[in-house]
Scaffold this active site. Structure first.
Site, PDB file in Angstrom:
ATOM      1  N   ASP A   8     100.577  79.163  86.847  1.00  0.00           N
ATOM      2  CA  ASP A   8     101.966  79.435  86.456  1.00  0.00           C
ATOM      3  C   ASP A   8     102.349  78.526  85.294  1.00  0.00           C
ATOM      4  OD1 ASP A   8     104.648  79.953  86.191  1.00  0.00           O
ATOM      5  OD2 ASP A   8     105.143  79.626  88.304  1.00  0.00           O
ATOM      6  N   HIS A  22      79.566  76.489  82.511  1.00  0.00           N
ATOM      7  CA  HIS A  22      79.370  76.006  83.882  1.00  0.00           C
ATOM      8  C   HIS A  22      78.608  74.687  83.935  1.00  0.00           C
ATOM      9  CE1 HIS A  22      79.389  76.353  88.184  1.00  0.00           C
ATOM     10  NE2 HIS A  22      79.684  77.636  88.184  1.00  0.00           N
TER      11      HIS A  22
END
Length: 469
Positions: A410, A189
């Site tokens: 995707d 992070h």
């Protein structure tokens, strides 16, 4: 222990690796708890061509939250069997995406001024290929927090002494007998927030499908540089005092935690919002947002469960995307931590004693306080004080994943049917979508067993009361 509460509106589920005996069937009862994951290949994926070499500066907002985020994306197999071409596509497109997002291929170091920077070495991203002799249905419902199982599907960095030793990005691709695939991503992070990660994933996906990238990174973090001279205009209680600076250790846990997930159905959320209407000065009322009521309920329940004294201060810090708060907004594709932290705070006695609407209003006002001026002041505060976000003890952080476009991932073989955290950092609460098919929200967190048992009962009690509105 799986428990159904307010049947059809709210459910609670526990990491079954810590289950106690019970009569009720857990939601992911079909899940195989002891996944036999076999690592078949481990490489480093470097950028497809030479990229910038040198030190890449990070902003002050990057310096304050040294945590690790682990996410799994599950894709159905549809009976196609194992597909080595899919793994090759994922790996090769990753190399292409790293050309644009080259800081991921470097490593975190401390610069001469004591601040973290990225040394852009081009050494690449750890990429693990793994297999399972099960169908993907063996996972069950992965929105039920289950680190003992799901962390086998990511390349985590347990044992890293500090955040500096945690790779900036790792990828594990696990294939199942049925053709199902899980892509496990671990991000440091310090380099990026969730929005920047999803921008990277969008570019990666476009390249996997032989499309031009729809998102390119804006890499110049100087747009968030401190003012000269730095000027702290506002109080910043979201940061720990300098005398309590915990250092850069990786998510220290002093006690074993139990992890549970709480699934909120749309009907339960509507009832919560009705119960928390906020009165305005002209005599009307404002209906709070879903996130505001979930945040308030979790904050109250956690404060009670931990037994925080009535005169002690309790805080709820919320990750707020600061990109649209600026005028003009931060450049499209800003690559880094664009989040600021709102801070809702009051005494534990006030939080517990006053009506639910008080907690909701406190959260709402804290969120509204995050403006460009607030963020600029926070950047300057960090510049002068070298502090971290206060996410321990009586303070906890909450982050909303439900708006991030994780379900749009995707690689060319369809979108994931489930996305979930593999774990939740200590003192952090995650709010995520249960699946791409419904409006259920899942709240996941870890507490000690005694505190978690109290937390669960309080959530059940509060929802029972609110359902009467």
């Amino acid at each position: 222990m799986g428990t159904t509460i307010l049947r059809g509106t709210f459910e609670s589920f526990e990491d079954e690796s810590m289950n106690e005996a019970g009569n009720e069937k857990p939601r992911n009862a079909g899940a195989t708890q002891k996944l036999d994951v076999k690592i078949v290949n481990a490489v480093r994926v470097s950028p497809a061509r030479e990229t910038f070499g040198g030190l890449y500066a990070l902003s002050n907002l990057d310096q304050t939250f040294p945590y690790v985020i682990e996410i799994v994306f599950a894709f159905e197999g549809e009976g196609r069997g194992r597909c080595p071409v899919a793994i090759e596509t994922i790996r090769e497109s990753l190399a292409k995406a790293l050309v644009e997002f080259y800081p991921f291929a470097g490593r975190l170091v401390v610069g001469s001024d004591g601040r973290m920077v990225v040394r852009c070495t081009g050494e690449g991203v750890p990429f693990i290929e793994a297999t399972l002799e099960d169908d993907i249905a063996a996972l069950g419902d992965i929105s039920t927090i289950n680190p003992a199982m799901l962390r086998k599907l990511v390349k985590h960095s347990d044992g890293a002494p500090t955040i500096l030793e945690v790779p900036l990005l790792t990828v594990q691709v696990t294939t199942f007998k049925c053709g199902g695939i899980v892509v496990g991503i671990v991000m440091n992070h310090v380099l990026v927030d969730g929005k920047a990660l999803t921008d990277f994933i969008a570019c990666w996906n476009d390249l996997a499908r032989a499309k031009p990238p729809s998102v390119l990174p804006f890499l110049d973090r100087s747009v968030l540089r401190p003012r000269q001279p730095p000027r702290v205009d506002l109080p910043h209680h979201e940061y720990a005092p300098r005398d309590r600076l915990p250092g850069l250790v990786v998510d220290p846990q002093t006690k074993p935690l139990v992890y549970r997930s709480f699934c909120f159905k749309p009907h339960a959320l509507i009832q919560l919002k009705k119960a928390a209407r906020i009165a305005t000065q002209n005599g009307s009322s404002v209906v709070p947002t879903t996130f505001e009521v979930i945040s308030a309920l979790a904050w109250i329940s956690r404060t009670k469960a931990l037994g925080i004294g009535p005169h002690e201060t309790t805080k709820l810090l919320t990750a707020v995307d600061g990109r649209p708060k600026f005028d003009p907004p931060l450049p499209s594709g800003y690559f880094g931590n664009g989040i600021a932290w709102s801070c809702a705070e009051c005494s534990a006695g006030e939080l517990i004693r006053k009506p639910f609407s008080f907690a909701v209003q406190t959260v709402r006002e804290a969120l509204a306080s995050v403006t460009e001026s607030y963020i600029r002041s926070a950047i300057d505060h960090v510049e002068l004080n070298r502090v971290l976000v206060e996410c321990e003890g009586n303070a906890c952080c909450i982050s909303k994943w439900s708006r991030l476009p994780f379900y749009k991932m995707d690689f060319g073989f369809g979108r994931p049917f489930q996305v979930a955290p593999a774990r939740v950092p200590d003192n952090v609460i995650l709010v995520a979508s249960q699946s791409r098919e419904n409006g259920d929200l899942v709240v996941s967190l870890g507490l000690t067993r005694d505190a978690m048992d109290v937390f669960s009962k309080l959530i059940q009690h509060e929802l029972t009361l609110k359902s009467k509105f």
